[in-house]
Scaffold this motif. Structure first.
Motif, mmCIF file in Angstrom:
data_model
loop_
_atom_site.group_PDB
_atom_site.id
_atom_site.type_symbol
_atom_site.label_atom_id
_atom_site.label_comp_id
_atom_site.label_asym_id
_atom_site.label_seq_id
_atom_site.Cartn_x
_atom_site.Cartn_y
_atom_site.Cartn_z
ATOM 1 N N GLY A 77 3.023 -0.598 -13.175
ATOM 2 C CA GLY A 77 3.262 -0.268 -14.579
ATOM 3 C C GLY A 77 3.649 1.179 -14.782
ATOM 4 O O GLY A 77 3.540 2.014 -13.870
ATOM 5 N N PRO A 78 4.079 1.524 -15.995
ATOM 6 C CA PRO A 78 4.548 2.882 -16.275
ATOM 7 C C PRO A 78 3.456 3.929 -16.191
ATOM 8 O O PRO A 78 3.736 5.100 -15.957
ATOM 9 N N HIS A 79 2.187 3.534 -16.398
ATOM 10 C CA HIS A 79 1.108 4.516 -16.337
ATOM 11 C C HIS A 79 0.945 5.096 -14.942
ATOM 12 O O HIS A 79 0.541 6.252 -14.788
ATOM 13 N N TRP A 80 1.280 4.320 -13.920
ATOM 14 C CA TRP A 80 1.173 4.809 -12.538
ATOM 15 C C TRP A 80 2.103 6.005 -12.342
ATOM 16 O O TRP A 80 1.689 7.059 -11.816
ATOM 17 N N THR A 81 3.356 5.863 -12.765
ATOM 18 C CA THR A 81 4.325 6.960 -12.628
ATOM 19 C C THR A 81 3.885 8.164 -13.447
ATOM 20 O O THR A 81 3.953 9.315 -12.985
ATOM 21 N N TRP A 82 3.427 7.922 -14.681
ATOM 22 C CA TRP A 82 2.986 9.006 -15.565
ATOM 23 C C TRP A 82 1.829 9.780 -14.939
ATOM 24 O O TRP A 82 1.820 11.016 -14.926
ATOM 25 N N LEU A 83 0.836 9.068 -14.425
ATOM 26 C CA LEU A 83 -0.310 9.715 -13.792
ATOM 27 C C LEU A 83 0.101 10.460 -12.525
ATOM 28 O O LEU A 83 -0.364 11.583 -12.267
ATOM 29 N N LYS A 84 0.967 9.849 -11.753
ATOM 30 C CA LYS A 84 1.367 10.461 -10.486
ATOM 31 C C LYS A 84 2.178 11.734 -10.717
ATOM 32 O O LYS A 84 2.013 12.735 -10.005
ATOM 33 N N GLN A 85 3.066 11.723 -11.694
ATOM 34 C CA GLN A 85 3.872 12.901 -11.997
ATOM 35 C C GLN A 85 3.005 14.096 -12.368
ATOM 36 O O GLN A 85 3.379 15.245 -12.130
ATOM 37 N N ARG A 86 1.844 13.840 -12.928
ATOM 38 C CA ARG A 86 0.937 14.902 -13.352
ATOM 39 C C ARG A 86 -0.182 15.144 -12.352
ATOM 40 O O ARG A 86 -1.126 15.903 -12.634
ATOM 41 N N ASP A 87 -0.109 14.502 -11.190
ATOM 42 C CA ASP A 87 -1.108 14.647 -10.127
ATOM 43 C C ASP A 87 -2.509 14.302 -10.638
ATOM 44 O O ASP A 87 -3.488 14.986 -10.342
ATOM 45 N N LEU A 88 -2.605 13.202 -11.397
ATOM 46 C CA LEU A 88 -3.875 12.809 -11.989
ATOM 47 C C LEU A 88 -4.568 11.658 -11.256
ATOM 48 O O LEU A 88 -5.721 11.358 -11.550
ATOM 49 N N ILE A 89 -3.880 11.026 -10.324
ATOM 50 C CA ILE A 89 -4.488 9.894 -9.616
ATOM 51 C C ILE A 89 -5.470 10.377 -8.558
ATOM 52 O O ILE A 89 -6.581 9.864 -8.431
ATOM 53 N N GLY A 90 -5.073 11.378 -7.793
ATOM 54 C CA GLY A 90 -5.938 11.890 -6.754
ATOM 55 C C GLY A 90 -5.947 10.999 -5.531
ATOM 56 O O GLY A 90 -5.165 10.045 -5.416
ATOM 57 N N PRO A 91 -6.857 11.256 -4.597
ATOM 58 C CA PRO A 91 -6.914 10.463 -3.362
ATOM 59 C C PRO A 91 -7.230 9.000 -3.651
ATOM 60 O O PRO A 91 -8.069 8.698 -4.503
ATOM 61 N N LEU A 92 -6.550 8.122 -2.958
ATOM 62 C CA LEU A 92 -6.796 6.693 -3.100
ATOM 63 C C LEU A 92 -7.582 6.180 -1.904
ATOM 64 O O LEU A 92 -7.362 6.616 -0.769
ATOM 65 N N ALA A 93 -8.494 5.279 -2.165
ATOM 66 C CA ALA A 93 -9.215 4.633 -1.073
ATOM 67 C C ALA A 93 -8.260 3.698 -0.352
ATOM 68 O O ALA A 93 -7.504 2.961 -0.997
ATOM 69 N N PRO A 94 -8.245 3.712 0.983
ATOM 70 C CA PRO A 94 -7.321 2.841 1.704
ATOM 71 C C PRO A 94 -7.674 1.372 1.520
ATOM 72 O O PRO A 94 -8.843 0.994 1.562
ATOM 73 N N LEU A 95 -6.663 0.560 1.277
ATOM 74 C CA LEU A 95 -6.889 -0.878 1.171
ATOM 75 C C LEU A 95 -7.215 -1.452 2.536
ATOM 76 O O LEU A 95 -6.636 -1.037 3.546
ATOM 77 N N PRO A 96 -8.133 -2.413 2.612
ATOM 78 C CA PRO A 96 -8.408 -3.051 3.897
ATOM 79 C C PRO A 96 -7.140 -3.705 4.442
ATOM 80 O O PRO A 96 -6.340 -4.251 3.675
ATOM 81 N N PRO A 97 -6.909 -3.654 5.765
ATOM 82 C CA PRO A 97 -5.736 -4.329 6.339
ATOM 83 C C PRO A 97 -5.723 -5.797 5.953
ATOM 84 O O PRO A 97 -6.775 -6.438 5.837
ATOM 85 N N LEU A 98 -4.530 -6.335 5.698
ATOM 86 C CA LEU A 98 -4.426 -7.721 5.237
ATOM 87 C C LEU A 98 -5.107 -8.689 6.191
ATOM 88 O O LEU A 98 -5.761 -9.641 5.774
ATOM 89 N N GLU A 99 -4.980 -8.409 7.496
ATOM 90 C CA GLU A 99 -5.547 -9.363 8.446
ATOM 91 C C GLU A 99 -7.064 -9.287 8.494
ATOM 92 O O GLU A 99 -7.745 -10.199 8.961
ATOM 93 N N GLY A 100 -7.630 -8.174 7.998
ATOM 94 C CA GLY A 100 -9.084 -8.042 8.043
ATOM 95 C C GLY A 100 -9.718 -7.966 6.668
ATOM 96 O O GLY A 100 -10.896 -7.683 6.533
ATOM 97 N N ALA A 101 -8.916 -8.165 5.637
ATOM 98 C CA ALA A 101 -9.425 -7.980 4.284
ATOM 99 C C ALA A 101 -10.460 -9.035 3.916
ATOM 100 O O ALA A 101 -11.327 -8.792 3.102
ATOM 101 N N ARG A 102 -10.347 -10.214 4.512
ATOM 102 C CA ARG A 102 -11.312 -11.276 4.282
ATOM 103 C C ARG A 102 -11.428 -11.632 2.802
ATOM 104 O O ARG A 102 -12.525 -11.765 2.254
ATOM 105 N N LEU A 103 -10.253 -11.780 2.151
ATOM 106 C CA LEU A 103 -10.223 -12.359 0.812
ATOM 107 C C LEU A 103 -10.449 -13.849 0.964
ATOM 108 O O LEU A 103 -9.775 -14.517 1.744
ATOM 109 N N ARG A 104 -11.391 -14.378 0.211
ATOM 110 C CA ARG A 104 -11.698 -15.791 0.297
ATOM 111 C C ARG A 104 -11.573 -16.433 -1.075
ATOM 112 O O ARG A 104 -11.798 -15.797 -2.107
ATOM 113 N N LEU A 105 -11.234 -17.704 -1.068
ATOM 114 C CA LEU A 105 -11.041 -18.482 -2.284
ATOM 115 C C LEU A 105 -12.002 -19.664 -2.261
ATOM 116 O O LEU A 105 -12.004 -20.446 -1.298
ATOM 117 N N ARG A 106 -12.833 -19.780 -3.297
ATOM 118 C CA ARG A 106 -13.687 -20.969 -3.357
ATOM 119 C C ARG A 106 -12.874 -22.097 -3.977
ATOM 120 O O ARG A 106 -12.422 -22.009 -5.128
#
Length: 406
Positions: A77-106
């Motif tokens: 969304g547009p808020h991501w660009t707006w925040l990033k342009q102003r250096d407001l997001i800061g460090p992001l936590a790394p997403l778990p690798p897809l193969e190890g993310a262990r997303l499960r669906l009941r």
């Protein structure tokens, strides 16, 4: 307005401005409005009733850094660009690798790695193919059958906080389904919780000359509106009371929020989506270890409630999902809490309606609304962002016209 106990007025030559704007509410929408107005040259005062800024984007203090329900920052969304342009997001936590993310669906009572094939087929449909005036369940069933339609509807609860997404507008739901299932994922997580983003936004507002008053509850806008435009960036219920406008109502979700912490154990899943009903569970420490003490996991669940269900029903359903994804969690438990969020989870659109049918931003007499239940497009936080920008744009335009006419 009650006297402010905390008031911060930066000493800056930029206080000599012709347009004065008052912002009521210091959450994401209010801070966006304040920053945007100040960047445009307005003199801004922000009032927040709480002792800290952030609203629903506030991160809890203490060893368990929770938000009000699962929070993620979508980069589509547009808020991501707006925040990033102003250096407001800061460090992001790394997403778990897809193969190890262990997303499960009941699905059909058991945890699975993949959704029903019919649900995947539905993702091939473009959002504009889904009608506005038909409910999602009816439309999706005609496309891929009832099983796939129901699974897709329940999955979208993560982005709607609604107990029956299938009853909502097909266009509204399908847009969110497509974005919530994108690969690579749009969802990102600011390290340390959303509070870190709020802190950066507050600092930028300060540097731009915004006067911030906390512990400053506004009971009437009469005196404020005579000084210049007012942006009301509160919940819709609070705006209804403040403005005395009974028409300020909208459809929203009602959900149980369950937070637990327990000792770490190898094999715990990252997230669970309930395709049999509606519900989402996420282990936030899977990507950000700073959210809980060493050796512990922080898990947050949001379980949408039907009108007949109460807090205890939501807690019981959350515990069922915990049992599936985190064996022995009760014996490992170190902390827990639960609450119900009622009408605080953003707007949802019924069949035959779009975001344009929500309460208008311009309320007349120099008063403007911003927040996640008003007439602005977007997903979750994006509605707050887009409405805040539109509110400030309308306010500044009107003020400049009034100055020229004076």
């Amino acid at each position: 307005m009650h006297p402010s106990r905390t008031s911060r007025t930066p000493h800056t030559s930029r206080n000599r401005r012709s347009t004065r704007i008052t912002v009521i509410g210091g959450g994401f929408a209010g801070l966006t409005a304040a920053i945007t107005a100040a960047e445009s040259g307005a003199r801004v005062t922000l009032h927040e009733s709480h002792h800290t800024l952030g609203g629903r984007a506030r991160t809890a203090e203490g060893p368990y850094k929770t938000n009000e329900g699962p929070h993620a920052l979508y980069n589509g969304g547009p808020h991501w660009t707006w925040l990033k342009q102003r250096d407001l997001i800061g460090p992001l936590a790394p997403l778990p690798p897809l193969e190890g993310a262990r997303l499960r669906l009941r699905h059909q009572g058991a945890l699975r790695r993949t959704p029903p094939f019919a649900m995947l087929k539905l993702l091939r449909r473009r959002p504009e193919q889904a009608p506005v005036d038909q409910d999602f369940m009816t439309w999706a069933t005609a496309q891929v059958g009832e099983e796939g339609a129901r699974a897709a509807a329940h999955y979208v609860a993560v982005a709607t906080f609604h107990h029956d997404p299938g009853s909502l507008s097909a266009r509204f739901v399908h847009e969110r389904l497509r974005r919530a299932t994108k690969l690579p994922p749009e969802a990102h997580y600011p390290r340390g919780g959303w509070g870190s983003v709020i802190d950066r936004m507050a600092a930028r507002a300060w540097n731009l000359g915004v006067r911030t008053e906390t512990l400053a509850r506004v009971d009437s806008i009469g005196g404020l509106s005579r000084k210049g435009p007012v942006v009301v960036a509160t919940s819709l219920a609070s705006a209804r009371r403040l403005l005395g406008d009974a028409s300020l109502r909208g459809e929203s979700g009602r959900t149980t929020l369950v937070d637990v912490a327990f000792r770490s154990r190898r094999g715990d899943v990252f997230a669970i989506s309930d395709l049999d009903r509606t519900g989402w569970v996420e282990r936030f420490t899977a990507q950000d270890r700073t959210l809980a003490p060493a050796g512990e996991q922080l898990v947050q669940a949001q379980i949408p409630l039907s009108p007949e269900e109460g807090r205890a029903d939501g807690v019981a359903r959350a515990e069922d999902l915990f049992d599936l994804g985190f064996p022995g969690w009760r014996e490992r438990l170190t902390w827990r809490r639960a609450a119900v969020a009622n009408g605080r989870t953003g707007a949802v659109d019924l069949p035959g309606t779009t975001w344009r049918d929500r309460p208008a931003i311009d309320r007349g007499d120099g008063v403007y609304l911003a927040g996640d239940q008003v007439a602005a497009p977007g997903l979750l936080t994006e509605v707050s962002f887009n409405s805040a920008l539109e509110a400030v744009s309308l306010a500044l335009t009107k003020s400049r016209v009034d100055l020229k006419s004076a």
